[in-house]
Motif scaffolding. Sequence first.
Motif, PDB file in Angstrom:
ATOM      1  N   LYS A   3       0.809  -1.220   0.000  1.00 31.42           N
ATOM      2  CA  LYS A   3       0.000   0.000   0.000  1.00 31.42           C
ATOM      3  C   LYS A   3       0.838   1.264   0.000  1.00 31.42           C
ATOM      4  O   LYS A   3       0.352   2.335  -0.375  1.00 31.42           O
ATOM      5  CB  LYS A   3      -0.971  -0.005   1.187  1.00 31.42           C
ATOM      6  CG  LYS A   3      -0.325   0.039   2.565  1.00 31.42           C
ATOM      7  CD  LYS A   3      -1.403  -0.036   3.646  1.00 31.42           C
ATOM      8  CE  LYS A   3      -0.802  -0.079   5.040  1.00 31.42           C
ATOM      9  NZ  LYS A   3      -1.835  -0.224   6.089  1.00 31.42           N
ATOM     10  N   VAL A  27      -9.023  -2.560  -3.942  1.00 25.88           N
ATOM     11  CA  VAL A  27      -8.103  -1.573  -3.356  1.00 25.88           C
ATOM     12  C   VAL A  27      -7.961  -0.355  -4.262  1.00 25.88           C
ATOM     13  O   VAL A  27      -7.787   0.776  -3.785  1.00 25.88           O
ATOM     14  CB  VAL A  27      -6.720  -2.177  -3.022  1.00 25.88           C
ATOM     15  CG1 VAL A  27      -6.839  -3.257  -1.971  1.00 25.88           C
ATOM     16  CG2 VAL A  27      -6.001  -2.691  -4.248  1.00 25.88           C
ATOM     17  N   ILE A  80     -11.090   1.702  -3.529  1.00 25.98           N
ATOM     18  CA  ILE A  80     -11.037   2.379  -2.229  1.00 25.98           C
ATOM     19  C   ILE A  80     -10.059   3.552  -2.259  1.00 25.98           C
ATOM     20  O   ILE A  80     -10.352   4.639  -1.734  1.00 25.98           O
ATOM     21  CB  ILE A  80     -10.624   1.382  -1.125  1.00 25.98           C
ATOM     22  CG1 ILE A  80     -11.697   0.300  -0.951  1.00 25.98           C
ATOM     23  CG2 ILE A  80     -10.409   2.115   0.200  1.00 25.98           C
ATOM     24  CD1 ILE A  80     -11.271  -0.847  -0.034  1.00 25.98           C
ATOM     25  N   THR A  81      -8.902   3.348  -2.880  1.00 21.45           N
ATOM     26  CA  THR A  81      -7.859   4.394  -2.890  1.00 21.45           C
ATOM     27  C   THR A  81      -8.074   5.416  -4.008  1.00 21.45           C
ATOM     28  O   THR A  81      -7.450   6.477  -4.008  1.00 21.45           O
ATOM     29  CB  THR A  81      -6.461   3.772  -3.049  1.00 21.45           C
ATOM     30  OG1 THR A  81      -6.403   3.032  -4.282  1.00 21.45           O
ATOM     31  CG2 THR A  81      -6.147   2.852  -1.880  1.00 21.45           C
ATOM     32  N   GLU A 112     -14.237  -6.512   1.138  1.00 20.09           N
ATOM     33  CA  GLU A 112     -13.963  -5.073   1.029  1.00 20.09           C
ATOM     34  C   GLU A 112     -13.722  -4.452   2.396  1.00 20.09           C
ATOM     35  O   GLU A 112     -12.829  -3.607   2.556  1.00 20.09           O
ATOM     36  CB  GLU A 112     -15.114  -4.357   0.327  1.00 20.09           C
ATOM     37  CG  GLU A 112     -14.861  -2.863   0.140  1.00 20.09           C
ATOM     38  CD  GLU A 112     -15.860  -2.195  -0.775  1.00 20.09           C
ATOM     39  OE1 GLU A 112     -16.074  -0.973  -0.600  1.00 20.09           O
ATOM     40  OE2 GLU A 112     -16.422  -2.866  -1.664  1.00 20.09           O
ATOM     41  N   GLU A 113     -14.478  -4.868   3.379  1.00 23.10           N
ATOM     42  CA  GLU A 113     -14.288  -4.336   4.733  1.00 23.10           C
ATOM     43  C   GLU A 113     -12.892  -4.688   5.259  1.00 23.10           C
ATOM     44  O   GLU A 113     -12.227  -3.860   5.890  1.00 23.10           O
ATOM     45  CB  GLU A 113     -15.352  -4.904   5.673  1.00 23.10           C
ATOM     46  CG  GLU A 113     -15.266  -4.367   7.099  1.00 23.10           C
ATOM     47  CD  GLU A 113     -16.341  -4.941   8.001  1.00 23.10           C
ATOM     48  OE1 GLU A 113     -16.154  -4.895   9.234  1.00 23.10           O
ATOM     49  OE2 GLU A 113     -17.349  -5.457   7.485  1.00 23.10           O
ATOM     50  N   ARG A 156     -10.468  -2.399   3.515  1.00 22.02           N
ATOM     51  CA  ARG A 156     -10.574  -1.020   4.034  1.00 22.02           C
ATOM     52  C   ARG A 156      -9.865  -0.884   5.374  1.00 22.02           C
ATOM     53  O   ARG A 156      -9.180   0.104   5.637  1.00 22.02           O
ATOM     54  CB  ARG A 156     -12.051  -0.620   4.177  1.00 22.02           C
ATOM     55  CG  ARG A 156     -12.752  -0.291   2.857  1.00 22.02           C
ATOM     56  CD  ARG A 156     -14.153   0.258   3.086  1.00 22.02           C
ATOM     57  NE  ARG A 156     -14.807   0.558   1.826  1.00 22.02           N
ATOM     58  CZ  ARG A 156     -14.630   1.669   1.126  1.00 22.02           C
ATOM     59  NH1 ARG A 156     -13.822   2.620   1.606  1.00 22.02           N
ATOM     60  NH2 ARG A 156     -15.265   1.853  -0.012  1.00 22.02           N
ATOM     61  N   THR A 157     -10.039  -1.889   6.217  1.00 26.61           N
ATOM     62  CA  THR A 157      -9.377  -1.862   7.540  1.00 26.61           C
ATOM     63  C   THR A 157      -7.867  -1.828   7.369  1.00 26.61           C
ATOM     64  O   THR A 157      -7.173  -1.045   8.034  1.00 26.61           O
ATOM     65  CB  THR A 157      -9.785  -3.113   8.353  1.00 26.61           C
ATOM     66  OG1 THR A 157     -11.200  -3.104   8.565  1.00 26.61           O
ATOM     67  CG2 THR A 157      -9.075  -3.142   9.695  1.00 26.61           C
ATOM     68  N   LEU A 197      -6.076  -0.800   4.726  1.00 32.74           N
ATOM     69  CA  LEU A 197      -5.643   0.447   4.098  1.00 32.74           C
ATOM     70  C   LEU A 197      -5.682   1.617   5.078  1.00 32.74           C
ATOM     71  O   LEU A 197      -4.908   2.568   4.960  1.00 32.74           O
ATOM     72  CB  LEU A 197      -6.505   0.752   2.869  1.00 32.74           C
ATOM     73  CG  LEU A 197      -6.269  -0.160   1.660  1.00 32.74           C
ATOM     74  CD1 LEU A 197      -7.386   0.023   0.638  1.00 32.74           C
ATOM     75  CD2 LEU A 197      -4.906   0.114   1.035  1.00 32.74           C
ATOM     76  N   ALA A 198      -6.592   1.541   6.052  1.00 28.61           N
ATOM     77  CA  ALA A 198      -6.741   2.633   7.020  1.00 28.61           C
ATOM     78  C   ALA A 198      -5.718   2.568   8.143  1.00 28.61           C
ATOM     79  O   ALA A 198      -5.532   3.543   8.890  1.00 28.61           O
ATOM     80  CB  ALA A 198      -8.143   2.617   7.609  1.00 28.61           C
TER      81      ALA A 198
END
Length: 299
Positions: free
Chosen positions: A163, A221, A224-225, A290-291, A294-295, A297-298
């Motif tokens: 990432k 990803v 999301i990004t 996806e969740e 997201r976790t 990436l955050a």
Amino acid sequence: MSSPIKNVAVVGGSGNLGPAVVNELVDAGFEVTVLTRGSSTSTFPAGVASKAVDYTSVESLTSALQGQDAVVSIIASVAVAGQKPLVDAAVAAGVRRIIPSEFGINTRFLGKEPIGAILQGKIQTLNYIHEKSKQNPSFTWTGISTGLFFDWGLEHGSIGLNKDTKTATIYDSGDEPYQASNLPHIGKAIAAVLKNLEKTVNRYISIASFNPTQNQVLEIVEKITGTKWTVNKLPASEQQQIGVEKLSKGDYSAFSNFLRKRIFEDGAGLAVAGPDNALDLLGLEGEDLEESLRTWLAE
């Protein structure tokens, strides 16, 4: 089975998977004791007992397992060949269910693949447990294949995503579904096995949080990004060659190369969707891909 499982001993509770398993067992209401080496400085949640043992001594392990209904072994692959004293001690102490360190790929049908040479410790341990169970029907087992450790693999690179640089490594077409599980989900599955003794007695099961393809993960990803990631495409067969060369030099990091070839190769057919996924048997549901991304990436 007679009475429910109450007391559970965990071996390897401080490794990559261990903390998640200990937490989920505690949350499920089990009394958990973690067996540790005498030199260990690991700490565990409030209410979790720990006992220092000599893993090479059946006598030491038998003493520590007195009063335990079940044993969950989460010993790392490099150490699983040393589980025979643990098995003998579990039988001697009257343990009713053992869940050996099978977490990862299914070791029951590896054939003559090179990765099987590295996993002989797991294969031989479960064979030994099976024989002990036939000799003593009150001693039972459950093997659990989980596929890739997905959340751990995202963090440590085995999923093929970076990432920080927004790069992805895709093997072959990237369209082959593969078995993957998040660490807490594996812990929930272990707890569910211990609550469903009859359904899981002397049985090898496979679970998955989800069965994504490499391209599906990349697509999510990027969504999301909001960025197109740089993609490096590699042939899965090349990973096998690299692994064989490493192993010939005694380099057991070859396991990662063999694993990539095994699960990402076009036509591998190792996803565990539908009836092959034991989540329904355990009363569990899959997770949201996806969740999970997201976790990560955050973080």
